[in-house]
Scaffold this motif. Structure first.
Motif, PDB file in Angstrom:
ATOM      1  N   GLY A   3       0.808  -1.383   0.007  1.00 20.71           N
ATOM      2  CA  GLY A   3      -0.585   0.102  -0.126  1.00 20.71           C
ATOM      3  C   GLY A   3       0.807   1.375  -0.071  1.00 20.71           C
ATOM      4  O   GLY A   3       1.670   1.077   0.022  1.00 20.71           O
ATOM      5  N   ALA A   4       0.205   2.225   0.147  1.00 20.80           N
ATOM      6  CA  ALA A   4       0.563   3.238   0.189  1.00 20.80           C
ATOM      7  C   ALA A   4       0.442   4.355   1.065  1.00 20.80           C
ATOM      8  O   ALA A   4      -0.261   4.192   1.882  1.00 20.80           O
ATOM      9  CB  ALA A   4       0.237   4.531  -1.294  1.00 20.80           C
ATOM     10  N   GLY A   5       1.358   4.971   1.643  1.00 21.66           N
ATOM     11  CA  GLY A   5       1.111   6.096   2.629  1.00 21.66           C
ATOM     12  C   GLY A   5       2.259   6.791   3.515  1.00 21.66           C
ATOM     13  O   GLY A   5       2.869   7.056   2.241  1.00 21.66           O
ATOM     14  N   ARG A   6       2.607   6.680   4.491  1.00 21.27           N
ATOM     15  CA  ARG A   6       3.682   7.773   4.967  1.00 21.27           C
ATOM     16  C   ARG A   6       4.580   6.777   5.828  1.00 21.27           C
ATOM     17  O   ARG A   6       4.028   6.029   6.009  1.00 21.27           O
ATOM     18  CB  ARG A   6       2.602   8.302   6.525  1.00 21.27           C
ATOM     19  N   LEU A   7       5.594   7.436   5.106  1.00 24.78           N
ATOM     20  CA  LEU A   7       6.554   6.612   5.552  1.00 24.78           C
ATOM     21  C   LEU A   7       7.397   6.552   7.067  1.00 24.78           C
ATOM     22  O   LEU A   7       7.351   7.458   7.837  1.00 24.78           O
ATOM     23  CB  LEU A   7       8.438   7.210   4.518  1.00 24.78           C
ATOM     24  N   VAL A   8       7.525   4.921   7.668  1.00 26.01           N
ATOM     25  CA  VAL A   8       7.638   5.095   9.078  1.00 26.01           C
ATOM     26  C   VAL A   8       8.975   4.565   8.928  1.00 26.01           C
ATOM     27  O   VAL A   8       9.625   5.087  10.097  1.00 26.01           O
ATOM     28  CB  VAL A   8       6.145   3.946   9.126  1.00 26.01           C
ATOM     29  N   LYS A  65      15.564  -3.058   9.828  1.00 23.21           N
ATOM     30  CA  LYS A  65      16.031  -1.883   9.742  1.00 23.21           C
ATOM     31  C   LYS A  65      15.041  -0.579   9.294  1.00 23.21           C
ATOM     32  O   LYS A  65      15.200   0.074  10.235  1.00 23.21           O
ATOM     33  CB  LYS A  65      16.826  -1.784   8.492  1.00 23.21           C
ATOM     34  N   ALA A  66      14.111  -1.190   8.144  1.00 23.54           N
ATOM     35  CA  ALA A  66      13.234  -0.566   8.403  1.00 23.54           C
ATOM     36  C   ALA A  66      12.088  -0.525   9.906  1.00 23.54           C
ATOM     37  O   ALA A  66      10.923   0.810   9.820  1.00 23.54           O
ATOM     38  CB  ALA A  66      11.556  -0.473   7.419  1.00 23.54           C
ATOM     39  N   MET A  67      12.069  -0.735  10.551  1.00 25.29           N
ATOM     40  CA  MET A  67      11.146  -1.213  11.486  1.00 25.29           C
ATOM     41  C   MET A  67      11.915  -0.152  12.826  1.00 25.29           C
ATOM     42  O   MET A  67      12.040  -0.068  14.500  1.00 25.29           O
ATOM     43  CB  MET A  67      10.229  -2.157  12.186  1.00 25.29           C
ATOM     44  N   GLY A  68      13.971  -0.200  12.787  1.00 23.05           N
ATOM     45  CA  GLY A  68      14.578   0.680  13.810  1.00 23.05           C
ATOM     46  C   GLY A  68      14.337  -0.752  14.819  1.00 23.05           C
ATOM     47  O   GLY A  68      14.876  -0.193  15.503  1.00 23.05           O
ATOM     48  N   VAL A  69      14.532  -1.692  14.160  1.00 23.05           N
ATOM     49  CA  VAL A  69      15.466  -2.781  15.016  1.00 23.05           C
ATOM     50  C   VAL A  69      16.298  -3.790  14.620  1.00 23.05           C
ATOM     51  O   VAL A  69      16.222  -3.817  13.955  1.00 23.05           O
ATOM     52  CB  VAL A  69      14.234  -4.182  15.849  1.00 23.05           C
ATOM     53  N   GLY A  70      17.059  -4.912  15.372  1.00 24.48           N
ATOM     54  CA  GLY A  70      17.661  -5.537  15.173  1.00 24.48           C
ATOM     55  C   GLY A  70      17.809  -6.717  15.288  1.00 24.48           C
ATOM     56  O   GLY A  70      16.626  -7.722  15.659  1.00 24.48           O
ATOM     57  N   LEU A  71      19.209  -8.038  14.854  1.00 21.03           N
ATOM     58  CA  LEU A  71      18.714  -9.263  15.356  1.00 21.03           C
ATOM     59  C   LEU A  71      18.399  -9.062  16.663  1.00 21.03           C
ATOM     60  O   LEU A  71      18.524  -8.391  17.696  1.00 21.03           O
ATOM     61  CB  LEU A  71      20.215 -10.156  14.882  1.00 21.03           C
ATOM     62  N   GLY A  72      17.383 -10.571  16.644  1.00 18.22           N
ATOM     63  CA  GLY A  72      16.567 -10.729  17.693  1.00 18.22           C
ATOM     64  C   GLY A  72      15.725 -10.012  18.358  1.00 18.22           C
ATOM     65  O   GLY A  72      14.877 -10.755  19.339  1.00 18.22           O
ATOM     66  N   ALA A  73      14.606  -9.106  16.705  1.00 13.71           N
ATOM     67  CA  ALA A  73      13.987  -8.252  17.945  1.00 13.71           C
ATOM     68  C   ALA A  73      12.404 -10.084  16.842  1.00 13.71           C
ATOM     69  O   ALA A  73      11.501  -8.972  17.138  1.00 13.71           O
ATOM     70  CB  ALA A  73      13.688  -7.331  16.851  1.00 13.71           C
ATOM     71  N   MET A  74      12.675 -10.208  15.902  1.00 15.28           N
ATOM     72  CA  MET A  74      11.726 -11.255  15.358  1.00 15.28           C
ATOM     73  C   MET A  74      12.731 -12.838  15.204  1.00 15.28           C
ATOM     74  O   MET A  74      13.697 -12.076  14.756  1.00 15.28           O
ATOM     75  CB  MET A  74      11.599 -10.492  14.071  1.00 15.28           C
ATOM     76  N   ALA A 122      18.002  -5.390  -0.588  1.00 16.54           N
ATOM     77  CA  ALA A 122      16.936  -5.023  -1.047  1.00 16.54           C
ATOM     78  C   ALA A 122      16.807  -3.619  -0.307  1.00 16.54           C
ATOM     79  O   ALA A 122      17.564  -4.112   0.702  1.00 16.54           O
ATOM     80  CB  ALA A 122      16.397  -6.496   0.059  1.00 16.54           C
ATOM     81  N   VAL A 123      15.427  -3.362  -0.666  1.00 20.75           N
ATOM     82  CA  VAL A 123      14.691  -2.205  -0.281  1.00 20.75           C
ATOM     83  C   VAL A 123      13.623  -2.514   0.448  1.00 20.75           C
ATOM     84  O   VAL A 123      13.013  -3.015  -0.090  1.00 20.75           O
ATOM     85  CB  VAL A 123      15.155  -1.023  -1.087  1.00 20.75           C
ATOM     86  N   VAL A 124      13.734  -1.965   1.612  1.00 20.38           N
ATOM     87  CA  VAL A 124      12.331  -1.746   1.942  1.00 20.38           C
ATOM     88  C   VAL A 124      11.476  -1.085   2.718  1.00 20.38           C
ATOM     89  O   VAL A 124      12.046  -0.298   3.447  1.00 20.38           O
ATOM     90  CB  VAL A 124      11.960  -3.321   3.135  1.00 20.38           C
ATOM     91  N   ALA A 125      10.810  -0.442   2.313  1.00 24.07           N
ATOM     92  CA  ALA A 125       9.600   1.306   3.240  1.00 24.07           C
ATOM     93  C   ALA A 125       8.693   0.171   3.525  1.00 24.07           C
ATOM     94  O   ALA A 125       7.255  -0.502   3.421  1.00 24.07           O
ATOM     95  CB  ALA A 125       9.199   1.748   1.217  1.00 24.07           C
ATOM     96  N   ALA A 126       8.345   0.792   5.450  1.00 24.02           N
ATOM     97  CA  ALA A 126       7.201   0.349   5.805  1.00 24.02           C
ATOM     98  C   ALA A 126       6.948   2.284   6.154  1.00 24.02           C
ATOM     99  O   ALA A 126       7.138   2.676   5.703  1.00 24.02           O
ATOM    100  CB  ALA A 126       7.518   0.447   7.366  1.00 24.02           C
ATOM    101  N   LEU A 127       5.556   1.012   5.539  1.00 20.56           N
ATOM    102  CA  LEU A 127       4.328   2.739   5.006  1.00 20.56           C
ATOM    103  C   LEU A 127       3.590   2.448   6.186  1.00 20.56           C
ATOM    104  O   LEU A 127       2.499   1.630   7.048  1.00 20.56           O
ATOM    105  CB  LEU A 127       4.129   2.114   3.813  1.00 20.56           C
ATOM    106  N   ALA A 128       2.534   3.675   6.695  1.00 21.07           N
ATOM    107  CA  ALA A 128       1.261   4.096   7.963  1.00 21.07           C
ATOM    108  C   ALA A 128       0.228   4.630   6.925  1.00 21.07           C
ATOM    109  O   ALA A 128       0.516   5.067   6.228  1.00 21.07           O
ATOM    110  CB  ALA A 128       1.928   4.567   9.064  1.00 21.07           C
ATOM    111  N   GLY A 129      -0.664   4.378   6.988  1.00 23.71           N
ATOM    112  CA  GLY A 129      -1.990   5.905   6.973  1.00 23.71           C
ATOM    113  C   GLY A 129      -2.383   4.377   5.151  1.00 23.71           C
ATOM    114  O   GLY A 129      -1.646   3.845   4.632  1.00 23.71           O
TER     115      GLY A 129
END
Length: 130
Positions: A3-8, A65-74, A122-129
């Motif tokens: 989807g599209a929206g604000r960049l998180v 990285k898009a969600m601001g976490v490192g290894l072990g977070a998921m 890879a490039v990943v964008a996390a979006l909101a809204g």
């Protein structure tokens, strides 16, 4: 999710394809820890699965990285890249990655994968809204 929206957040990662291929040859069980059943099945249909798997691994790292976490977070398998027909890959999150995405207000993703003979990115964008 797409989807599209604000960049998180925005993440990028690159993986050395021969290095990942060698690791999977030495430790085949790692594939189950790193890739979903669907990702492994998709790659198994390819003449050379290593570039596809490396691009998906790069996307998993870029998602963190898009969600601001490192290894072990998921778990790596919380991030699933699917191909639906001839369109772009779709990124889906579950488990701890899904919970983190929800807490950040992520409602969609954009992902781009690419590779040469030796490097996958890879490039990943996390979006909101909306």
């Amino acid at each position: 999710m797409s989807g599209a929206g604000r960049l998180v957040g925005l993440g990028i990662d690159s993986v050395d394809i021969p290095r990942l291929a060698a690791m999977l040859r030495r430790r085949p069980s790692m594939a189950e820890r790193l890739f979903t059943a669907g990702e492994r099945a998709y790659a198994a249909e390819l003449r050379n699965p290593a570039p596809s798997l490396a691009a998906r691994f790069a996307a998993k790292e870029a998602t963190m990285k898009a969600m601001g976490v490192g290894l072990g977070a998921m778990d790596f398998t919380d991030v699933d890249l699917r191909r639906d027909g001839l369109g772009p890959p779709a990124l889906h999150v579950t488990g701890r990655a899904g919970a983190l995405a929800a807490s950040l207000g992520v409602t969609g993703w954009m992902v781009s994968l690419t590779h040469t003979d030796s490097v996958a990115s890879a490039v990943v964008a996390a979006l909101a809204g909306p």
